[in-house]
Design an enzyme around this catalytic site. Structure first.
Site, PDB file in Angstrom:
ATOM      1  N   HIS A   1       5.923  -5.934  -8.902  1.00  0.00           N
ATOM      2  CA  HIS A   1       5.699  -4.652  -9.577  1.00  0.00           C
ATOM      3  C   HIS A   1       7.021  -4.000  -9.992  1.00  0.00           C
ATOM      4  CE1 HIS A   1       1.617  -5.048  -8.178  1.00  0.00           C
ATOM      5  NE2 HIS A   1       1.988  -4.997  -6.917  1.00  0.00           N
TER       6      HIS A   1
ATOM      7  N   HIS B   1      -2.874  -5.849  -9.744  1.00  0.00           N
ATOM      8  CA  HIS B   1      -2.824  -7.256  -9.333  1.00  0.00           C
ATOM      9  C   HIS B   1      -3.819  -8.077 -10.148  1.00  0.00           C
ATOM     10  CE1 HIS B   1      -2.057  -4.572  -5.873  1.00  0.00           C
ATOM     11  NE2 HIS B   1      -1.017  -5.345  -5.717  1.00  0.00           N
TER      12      HIS B   1
END
Lengths: 333, 333
Positions: A57, A219
């Site tokens: 991320h 995700h």
């Protein structure tokens, strides 16, 4: 799988080595357990602010360690929660005697492991408060989450809580600020393409060339709906309207508007999205007084965007404007 | 074509509107002709520094307008040179009486149009100097270029020349600094995937799933060679060795190492590349004293990276460290 990596199992450690080479003036990298810590930590009398989560991320969270933001970040394997021992060691490394705040995105593994680390920290005499972010209005419950997922607001919460800690506010005050940011923020995202987890070596999900997914998780968790591609303006409306509907907002409120890239989307497109998001906010009577445009909470190479709106008052604006000096977010220093 | 856009012909203007909404505190956007200008321009007695080129490379150049960097930037259509009238109007808008520097990437259209704008500016009484960047060691001559292409060094030249202008140095001094940065910098890039120009609607080139292109240009111009995918470490060597071979470098020199993302490559991978690039530089006896890691000169959604090495002395380091306040690059302010 087209990636600039060596062995999938080495990606995170090699990234950490790169960060250590590039930003040794701002942060130190600790290995085994892995965490990134502010070079001048611990700071006596200052609340330590830490976060963590799966890697993939970036720049969140490791890129947000430094003056005015996080004191430490714990990177797990890609899309995998860090372990309690990482969080405990980071907690100890940033403890300056005023307590430590854990900022935790609402994913089951992260929440569980941070709770365990808080207990372990407590038994070593460190007062820990935890704030769980859950700003994603797309879906209730998800692959890795009970309740709402924590997404874009986490970036803003880390900046604003870090600024409050820098002002030497108490643990209770810093945690209250963080809770307020989460309570006043809402987000929603979408994807044009899937991410590819290095270990998996193939796309997390299949999305036909003429389709997109609205409400996607960071995700690649399922969103609200798949549909044919739409224009940027239509997509922006599909993200902004649920965000504004869900906010405790009224006409005349001030807001921070954050248009985020998922990792594979170029900046030129984010400004096209920002343009429409700004117009929609103004149409609803919300005054956009601050903003952030760029790829700050990403999903590897996923193409897509997310929009976060945060209702702000004068205190939050001042904390947002306060100097910050991290690899990923920097101004005034 | 998976893009967050409305009509292809509106991308640039809508991006400019987004920039105007987001960064009105730093810049003003002028339409017809299109340019982005520092909010406080012109500054009396200060050399104006401007650049420009086709859109699709964001944040370059529009994201680099602000205190300590560019006074104005002229965005053309995607991958298309801006026109002389854009450059002329920008030149006039930033002219504070001390002359204007044009920083021009070496592409035939850009060079020709900036020359015409410089002539027109001259006939209106504005002294203009131009510096053409040509740091790409990959190939001699290319689709849109006679000689070497101008790539990553342009970002560093804009920062460093902008800082020199901010110190109220003369036009000759600022232009000399810019020439020195170009002379002491070398770059090379590679791609894992093609970019897609909005108007074209399909990839600029085809690259099989197991291949990459080394030495690619920022518009997808052909590079040196195509080959099967390699590891990040091998790719980094294939970029760093030609760059170092070509530099007027000797062991013991200080360098700025810039690892750039092409637009579709996530930050986690850039740090993996940075790690190896740093190690290779040190192995050659070059001391990396400053760095930049991120997507600053992009090719729409192309996945890939480029590496730029700049030999620096104390003056260049001080100019690099000087405060900068732009949407895309900011520190110390």
């Amino acid at each position: 799988m087209k990636k600039l990596i060596n062995r999938p199992e080495d990606v995170v450690v090699e990234e950490l080595q790169g960060i250590a080479y590039a930003h040794g003036d701002l942060v130190k990298v600790h290995y085994n357990p892995n965490f990134i810590v502010r070079a001048d930590a611990p700071i006596k009398g200052k609340v330590g602010v830490i976060s963590g989560g799966g890697s993939g991320h970036e720049p969140m969270h490791g890129g947000f360690v430094g003056m005015g933001m996080l004191d430490a970040a714990c990177p797990g394997a890609v899309f995998t929660s860090p372990t309690p021992d990482q969080m405990l060691e980071a907690t100890k490394a940033v403890s300056g005697g005023a307590g430590v705040l854990h900022i935790v995105k609402n994913y089951t593994g992260d929440v569980m492991n941070f709770e365990m680390a808080a207990d372990l920290g407590g038994s070593e005499g460190i007062e820990v408060e935890a704030v769980v972010t859950n700003d994603d209005v797309a879906v209730q419950d998800s692959l890795y989450t009970a309740g709402r997922r924590g997404v874009g607001i986490t970036v803003l919460a880390e900046k604003i809580s870090g600024a409050a800690a820098e002002q030497m506010r108490s643990l209770k005050e810093v945690a209250d600020i963080c809770r307020k940011v989460n309570a006043q923020g809402r987000s929603m995202g979408m994807a044009l393409t899937s991410c590819i987890v290095p270990h998996a070596g193939k796309p997390t999900f299949d999305l036909p060339e003429d389709e997109m997914e609205i409400g996607i998780g960071i995700h690649g968790e399922p969103g609200r709906t798949r549909m044919k591609l739409k224009s940027a303006d239509e997509i922006t409306e599909m993200l902004m309207e649920p965000v504004i509907d869900d906010l405790p907002f009224k006409s005349g409120d001030n807001a921070l508007l954050f248009v985020n890239g998922m990792g594979g989307t170029p900046l030129i497109e984010l400004y096209v999205i920002y343009r429409k998001a700004y117009q929609i906010a103004e149409k609803h009577g919300l005054k956009v007084v601050r903003n952030l445009v760029g790829s700050y909470i990403t999903s590897l190479e996923m193409a897509g965007t997310s929009i976060t709106m945060l209702k702000v008052d004068d205190d939050l604006v001042k904390l947002w404007d306060a100097p910050v000096k991290t690899p990923g977010l920097r101004w005034g220093a």
